[in-house]
Design a protein around this motif. Structure first.
Motif, PDB file in Angstrom:
ATOM      1  N   LYS A 158       0.899  -1.329   0.061  1.00  0.00           N
ATOM      2  CA  LYS A 158      -0.019   0.032   0.081  1.00  0.00           C
ATOM      3  C   LYS A 158       0.816   1.296  -0.016  1.00  0.00           C
ATOM      4  N   ASN A 159       1.982   1.265   0.552  1.00  0.00           N
ATOM      5  CA  ASN A 159       2.901   2.404   0.944  1.00  0.00           C
ATOM      6  C   ASN A 159       3.500   2.886  -0.511  1.00  0.00           C
ATOM      7  N   ALA A 160       3.869   1.497  -1.139  1.00  0.00           N
ATOM      8  CA  ALA A 160       4.677   1.647  -2.382  1.00  0.00           C
ATOM      9  C   ALA A 160       3.711   2.289  -3.401  1.00  0.00           C
ATOM     10  N   MET A 161       2.397   1.832  -3.605  1.00  0.00           N
ATOM     11  CA  MET A 161       1.276   2.527  -4.384  1.00  0.00           C
ATOM     12  C   MET A 161       0.835   3.713  -4.266  1.00  0.00           C
ATOM     13  N   ASN A 162       0.870   4.146  -2.864  1.00  0.00           N
ATOM     14  CA  ASN A 162       0.523   5.501  -2.600  1.00  0.00           C
ATOM     15  C   ASN A 162       1.836   6.281  -3.022  1.00  0.00           C
ATOM     16  N   ASP A 163       2.855   5.834  -2.955  1.00  0.00           N
ATOM     17  CA  ASP A 163       4.135   6.644  -3.610  1.00  0.00           C
ATOM     18  C   ASP A 163       4.204   6.792  -4.812  1.00  0.00           C
ATOM     19  N   GLY A 164       3.366   5.905  -5.680  1.00  0.00           N
ATOM     20  CA  GLY A 164       3.437   5.948  -7.143  1.00  0.00           C
ATOM     21  C   GLY A 164       4.231   5.078  -7.781  1.00  0.00           C
ATOM     22  N   ILE A 165       4.399   3.832  -6.911  1.00  0.00           N
ATOM     23  CA  ILE A 165       5.635   3.013  -7.441  1.00  0.00           C
ATOM     24  C   ILE A 165       4.657   1.612  -7.788  1.00  0.00           C
ATOM     25  N   PRO A 166       4.615   1.082  -9.112  1.00  0.00           N
ATOM     26  CA  PRO A 166       3.799   0.003  -9.437  1.00  0.00           C
ATOM     27  C   PRO A 166       4.125  -1.402  -8.551  1.00  0.00           C
ATOM     28  N   VAL A 167       3.386  -2.047  -8.368  1.00  0.00           N
ATOM     29  CA  VAL A 167       3.496  -2.870  -7.666  1.00  0.00           C
ATOM     30  C   VAL A 167       2.970  -4.390  -8.381  1.00  0.00           C
ATOM     31  N   VAL A 168       3.338  -5.513  -8.693  1.00  0.00           N
ATOM     32  CA  VAL A 168       2.808  -6.657  -8.859  1.00  0.00           C
ATOM     33  C   VAL A 168       3.498  -7.912  -8.163  1.00  0.00           C
ATOM     34  N   SER A 169       2.696  -8.845  -7.992  1.00  0.00           N
ATOM     35  CA  SER A 169       3.018 -10.206  -7.392  1.00  0.00           C
ATOM     36  C   SER A 169       3.297 -11.033  -8.417  1.00  0.00           C
ATOM     37  N   TYR A 170       4.520 -12.144  -7.964  1.00  0.00           N
ATOM     38  CA  TYR A 170       4.652 -12.905  -8.934  1.00  0.00           C
ATOM     39  C   TYR A 170       5.108 -14.468  -8.057  1.00  0.00           C
TER      40      TYR A 170
END
Length: 354
Positions: free
Chosen positions: A121-133
């Motif tokens: 959530k913190n990453a996404m709020n900072d504008g960093i896209p996250v994917v899981s793999y």
């Protein structure tokens, strides 16, 4: 945490890039090659034929120059034949470090549906896209607001394992399923899926799940002890992770159980493939690990390139049963696609496609 391996420079060599930035320029900057070349290679391959029938130009695709983007992969194992065990607090710390370093994208193997909720959530709020793999939290509960999951449907793969167990044990009996780390979301769904499929079959199969441990030495000790104590009654010996699977094959051979038990597991270590060829394992399941590393890079690259308009798609990398009938190409071909080589080369095939 580590940056994407620059091995993806293979795309540059393969495509003999002549247009755009020079090869030296492309090879500078952490993560640039992994992002740009990976996407370029795939898209150039997709346009390898032209409507006029002329030979396609050997280019890297029509892409603009980009900054030296950095994509971080956070993984749960680093020494195991497939990965190597890393505890969850260390991985949360690695994720937070990627956020602090202002990574341009993060790929996380989400082995817990709770531990990564806030970091992602913190990453996404900072504008960093996250994917899981490779792993995506619990079944029906990813536990993060990641953009997409790229990997095998783990519960379904467990169900398919369970169906193979049922087929391999027509008279029923006792079976064991070894799991390195019970409760972790990368392999627990497989055990759960197998149990569900066995129960649904109505067959008289007593399936016992046994924790084998994350390290190979521990797996060998645990599996050997269990099989030795139960080999007179066991009718099936299975596993849901790479290390346990290759050890199952070795133990079955050690006690000459090849004709006495049904057997199988997951992943493609050389020991597992040799065990299948030699008859001490009946099958293993290929989850396409190359795609689980390659596709997140492509997805994060396109997300950054498009200003977020091209969102990563949910991607099931599927499963393939590898048996004695089709193990040959896996053993006879050294390939970076299945982890037996780092060499860049074109692998030709012929004949019907099953």
């Amino acid at each position: 945490m580590r940056n994407v391996d620059p091995k993806v420079e293979e795309a540059i060599d393969t495509l003999n890039m002549k247009d755009g930035p020079t090869r030296r320029k492309l090879l500078t900057g952490t993560g640039l090659v992994s992002a740009t070349a990976a996407a370029s290679a795939l898209l150039a391959a997709c346009s390898s034929s032209s409507t006029s029938g002329s030979t396609a130009k050997q280019t890297a695709g029509d892409f603009p120059s980009t900054p030296a983007w950095k994509f971080a992969f956070v993984n749960h194992v680093t020494t195991n034949p497939f990965f190597v065990p890393t505890n969850i607090p260390d991985r949360v710390s690695a994720t937070n470090s990627a956020i602090s370093s202002k990574a341009n994208g993060i790929a996380v193997a989400v082995v817990s549906s709770t531990a990564f909720t806030q970091p992602v959530k913190n990453a996404m709020n900072d504008g960093i896209p996250v994917v899981s793999y490779n792993a995506d939290g619990n079944v029906g509960d990813p536990g993060t607001n990641r953009l997409a999951y790229i990997g095998q449907d783990l519960f379904v793969s467990g169900q398919e394992l369970g169906k193979r167990i049922v087929a391999g044990m027509p008279s029923g009996g006792d079976a064991v399923g070894f799991i390195a780390t019970p409760g972790t979301a990368n392999i627990q769904p497989r055990i759960d899926g197998a149990k569900q499929a066995i129960k649904a079959s109505g067959k008289n199969i007593k399936f016992t799940s046994v924790a084998s441990g994350a390290a190979l030495s521990q797996e060998n000790t645990t599996i050997n002890s269990y099989v030795l104590a139960h080999k007179s009654t066991l009718k099936g010996i299975f596993a849901v992770d790479a290390g346990s699977t290759q050890t199952v094959g070795q133990i079955i051979k050690k006690y000459s159980l090849q004709s006495k038990v049904a057997s199988g597991g997951f992943d493609l270590t050389p020991q597992t493939l040799s065990a299948i060829q030699g008859g001490s394992l009946q099958f293993t399941i290929d989850q396409q690990p190359y795609l689980q590393g390659f596709l997140p890079v492509l997805a994060l690259y396109l997300f950054n390139l498009s200003g977020g308009l091209v969102a990563p798609p949910e991607t099931n990398t599927g499963l393939t049963f590898v048996t004695k009938q089709n193990v040959g190409p896996y053993l006879n071909t050294t390939s970076r696609y299945e982890g037996s080589s780092t060499e860049q080369k074109l692998i030709k095939r012929s004949g019907p496609i099953a």
